[in-house]
Design a protein around this motif. Structure first.
Motif, mmCIF file in Angstrom:
data_model
loop_
_atom_site.group_PDB
_atom_site.id
_atom_site.type_symbol
_atom_site.label_atom_id
_atom_site.label_comp_id
_atom_site.label_asym_id
_atom_site.label_seq_id
_atom_site.Cartn_x
_atom_site.Cartn_y
_atom_site.Cartn_z
ATOM 1 N N THR A 112 0.813 -1.223 0.000
ATOM 2 C CA THR A 112 0.000 0.000 0.000
ATOM 3 C C THR A 112 0.842 1.267 0.000
ATOM 4 N N LEU A 113 2.111 1.159 0.368
ATOM 5 C CA LEU A 113 3.043 2.287 0.523
ATOM 6 C C LEU A 113 2.595 3.256 1.615
ATOM 7 N N LEU A 114 1.827 2.736 2.572
ATOM 8 C CA LEU A 114 1.397 3.502 3.741
ATOM 9 C C LEU A 114 2.229 3.103 4.960
ATOM 10 N N LEU A 115 2.142 3.910 6.012
ATOM 11 C CA LEU A 115 2.892 3.690 7.244
ATOM 12 C C LEU A 115 2.872 2.223 7.676
ATOM 13 N N GLY A 138 -5.264 8.669 -1.105
ATOM 14 C CA GLY A 138 -6.710 8.486 -0.972
ATOM 15 C C GLY A 138 -7.093 7.297 -0.121
ATOM 16 N N GLN A 139 -6.096 6.609 0.462
ATOM 17 C CA GLN A 139 -6.360 5.433 1.297
ATOM 18 C C GLN A 139 -5.864 5.669 2.719
ATOM 19 N N MET A 140 -6.678 5.292 3.680
ATOM 20 C CA MET A 140 -6.303 5.430 5.082
ATOM 21 C C MET A 140 -5.307 4.352 5.488
ATOM 22 N N VAL A 141 -4.470 4.680 6.467
ATOM 23 C CA VAL A 141 -3.541 3.697 7.019
ATOM 24 C C VAL A 141 -4.315 2.562 7.683
ATOM 25 N N ASP A 142 -3.604 1.514 8.056
ATOM 26 C CA ASP A 142 -4.209 0.401 8.801
ATOM 27 C C ASP A 142 -4.564 0.920 10.189
ATOM 28 N N VAL A 143 -5.777 1.439 10.309
ATOM 29 C CA VAL A 143 -6.192 2.154 11.512
ATOM 30 C C VAL A 143 -6.114 1.296 12.772
ATOM 31 N N PRO A 144 -6.648 0.073 12.779
ATOM 32 C CA PRO A 144 -6.551 -0.719 14.012
ATOM 33 C C PRO A 144 -5.108 -0.927 14.461
ATOM 34 N N ALA A 145 -4.216 -1.210 13.514
ATOM 35 C CA ALA A 145 -2.821 -1.485 13.872
ATOM 36 C C ALA A 145 -2.109 -0.232 14.369
ATOM 37 N N VAL A 146 -2.296 0.896 13.684
ATOM 38 C CA VAL A 146 -1.641 2.135 14.113
ATOM 39 C C VAL A 146 -2.212 2.609 15.440
ATOM 40 N N SER A 147 -3.527 2.504 15.603
ATOM 41 C CA SER A 147 -4.158 2.883 16.878
ATOM 42 C C SER A 147 -3.615 2.040 18.018
ATOM 43 N N ALA A 148 -3.382 0.761 17.753
ATOM 44 C CA ALA A 148 -2.854 -0.125 18.793
ATOM 45 C C ALA A 148 -1.454 0.301 19.215
ATOM 46 N N HIS A 165 -10.141 12.852 1.767
ATOM 47 C CA HIS A 165 -11.468 13.385 2.061
ATOM 48 C C HIS A 165 -12.541 12.355 1.696
ATOM 49 N N GLY A 166 -13.272 11.887 2.691
ATOM 50 C CA GLY A 166 -14.341 10.930 2.455
ATOM 51 C C GLY A 166 -13.925 9.478 2.535
ATOM 52 N N ALA A 167 -12.635 9.197 2.676
ATOM 53 C CA ALA A 167 -12.172 7.810 2.761
ATOM 54 C C ALA A 167 -12.637 7.169 4.064
ATOM 55 N N ARG A 168 -12.730 5.850 4.043
ATOM 56 C CA ARG A 168 -13.102 5.097 5.240
ATOM 57 C C ARG A 168 -12.118 3.947 5.463
ATOM 58 N N HIS A 169 -12.013 3.537 6.723
ATOM 59 C CA HIS A 169 -11.333 2.291 7.079
ATOM 60 C C HIS A 169 -12.114 1.657 8.204
ATOM 61 N N SER A 170 -12.442 0.376 8.028
ATOM 62 C CA SER A 170 -13.241 -0.351 9.023
ATOM 63 C C SER A 170 -14.545 0.394 9.309
ATOM 64 N N PHE A 273 2.460 -2.573 -15.411
ATOM 65 C CA PHE A 273 2.028 -1.459 -14.552
ATOM 66 C C PHE A 273 1.088 -2.015 -13.483
ATOM 67 N N GLU A 274 1.550 -1.970 -12.238
ATOM 68 C CA GLU A 274 0.804 -2.571 -11.130
ATOM 69 C C GLU A 274 0.268 -1.482 -10.202
ATOM 70 N N PRO A 275 -1.058 -1.323 -10.110
ATOM 71 C CA PRO A 275 -1.622 -0.325 -9.193
ATOM 72 C C PRO A 275 -1.265 -0.641 -7.744
ATOM 73 N N VAL A 276 -1.057 0.402 -6.963
ATOM 74 C CA VAL A 276 -0.835 0.232 -5.525
ATOM 75 C C VAL A 276 -2.067 -0.431 -4.922
ATOM 76 N N ARG A 277 -1.837 -1.366 -4.026
ATOM 77 C CA ARG A 277 -2.916 -2.201 -3.487
ATOM 78 C C ARG A 277 -3.866 -1.424 -2.584
ATOM 79 N N THR A 278 -5.136 -1.825 -2.628
ATOM 80 C CA THR A 278 -6.139 -1.311 -1.699
ATOM 81 C C THR A 278 -6.372 -2.335 -0.593
ATOM 82 N N ASP A 279 -6.280 -1.897 0.650
ATOM 83 C CA ASP A 279 -6.567 -2.748 1.804
ATOM 84 C C ASP A 279 -8.052 -3.149 1.751
ATOM 85 N N PRO A 280 -8.390 -4.435 1.906
ATOM 86 C CA PRO A 280 -9.796 -4.858 1.863
ATOM 87 C C PRO A 280 -10.681 -4.157 2.887
#
Length: 367
Positions: A112-115, A138-148, A165-170, A273-280
């Motif tokens: 994902t190239l996120l934290l 446009g994608q949020m970090v792994d919120v449960p893991a970072v929050s932990a 803006h408007g993105a969601r996680h969990s 050309f491989e798009p950056v992955r979206t966390d499910p």
């Protein structure tokens, strides 16, 4: 016949069908004369807080100020360290340095190239005061893991939501999860103003009050001549707030269109050309359409020749920037990605045929 150019982002097209409403808003503001702190600002703050699912929103001058004000309001400054992913726009790190604190750059996840939450945990030391989760592309970090991580080490969790803006996680929106969040409304954002603008979001009423006073010269509530805090001037103006309020009701639909366009890219891009992955668990809003490729230089040449816009976000990780040389080190995932990433055109105004043409152009990019 020469093909019509496909710009990386066409802000004229983005704002075209709002022209009449924007002109009416401008006339209303000229009529009441409250250009800073007018009723439009309060109305937008209320609407955006409700949209994000947070209690308080404070409009400020820009997204960089929003991060700095959030850190300052939390009491973070000289002697503190703030964990931040190296794969971010330099504004995140600039804001940390502006408080007197030190950025502690960490690596990102390879897909994902996120934290990277594990890298963040490994970077904690006795000086660590906060971790900034940058919701990039446009994608949020792994919120449960970072929050932990933040909870385990008693750190402030700050969301840099400038691209989300408007993105969601969990199931939860960007801006509603951390102790405090920072947004940018730079014109190219999914929710963009007609100039600079930003916001700080939090559920903590006392923290919100402190941010608001810091952003307004440290003034005491109810007494504009008493300055209780060492503040600054960072306020959202009325015309930007009015423009944002007009755009906000369209944001979810426009984000949905961005997801449709990204699906087209995934279906039609050549294998190189491989798009950056979206966390499910994430609902991506695709502020940027980022792919990885081993033929970036050839791709850029082909796109330019075809009249197609492109970008690179970001070619130099923060820890490799001269301005942050003293905080450097080796962060291999971000360093490798910086040599491969390419941003393709992305805007809700694009047509499927535009995406098809971009992908067809990329088929000609070979070593």
């Amino acid at each position: 016949m020469k093909s019509t150019a496909i710009p990386f982002l066409d802000l004229v097209a983005v704002n075209a069908d709002l022209q009449v409403d924007l002109e009416l808003a401008w006339k209303a503001i000229i009529g009441h004369g409250k250009f800073v702190g007018g009723p439009e600002v309060e109305r937008f703050e209320r609407q955006f807080a409700e949209f994000c699912g947070a209690r308080c929103c404070i409009g400020v001058a820009n997204g960089t100020d929003a991060i700095e004000l959030a850190l300052t309001a939390l009491g973070i400054g000289r002697g503190d360290e703030v964990i931040v992913p190296t794969n971010t726009f330099v504004a995140t790190a600039e804001a940390i340095c502006a408080t007197g604190a030190r950025p502690r750059f960490v690596d990102v996840l390879p897909d994902t190239l996120l934290l990277d939450p594990a890298a963040a945990a490994d970077a904690v030391n006795r000086r660590t005061a906060a971790v900034i989760g940058v919701h990039l592309f446009g994608q949020m970090v792994d919120v449960p893991a970072v929050s932990a991580v933040a909870e385990r080490y008693k750190l402030a969790f700050i969301e840099d939501a400038a691209q989300a803006h408007g993105a969601r996680h969990s199931g939860r929106r960007a801006g509603s999860i951390g102790h405090v969040a920072a947004f940018s409304f730079y014109p190219g954002k999914n929710l963009g103003a007609l100039g600079d603008g930003g916001a700080v979001m939090t559920d903590d009423v006392q923290l919100a009050d402190r941010v608001r006073r810091l952003a307004n010269h440290g003034r005491a509530e109810g007494d504009r001549h008493r300055h209780e805090l060492l503040g600054r001037n960072s306020r959202l103006d009325s015309i930007q707030a009015a423009a944002l309020a007009l755009k906000l009701p369209r944001l979810d639909a426009e984000n949905s269109r961005r997801r449709e366009l990204m699906d087209r890219y995934r279906a039609w891009l050549p294998p190189s050309f491989e798009p950056v992955r979206t966390d499910p668990a994430a609902e991506h809003v695709h502020h940027l359409a980022v792919v990885r490729t081993a033929v970036r230089e050839q791709a850029r040449t082909a796109l330019t020749a075809a009249g197609v816009g492109w970008g690179v976000h970001y070619p130099v990780p923060c820890h490799r920037q001269p301005a942050f040389a003293e905080y450097g080190g080796r962060l291999p995932v971000a360093e490798q990605a910086a040599e491969q990433i390419l941003s393709l055109p992305m805007s809700p105004t694009l047509r499927d045929t535009d995406i098809a043409r971009v992908c067809e152009t990329l088929r000609g990019a070979r070593p």
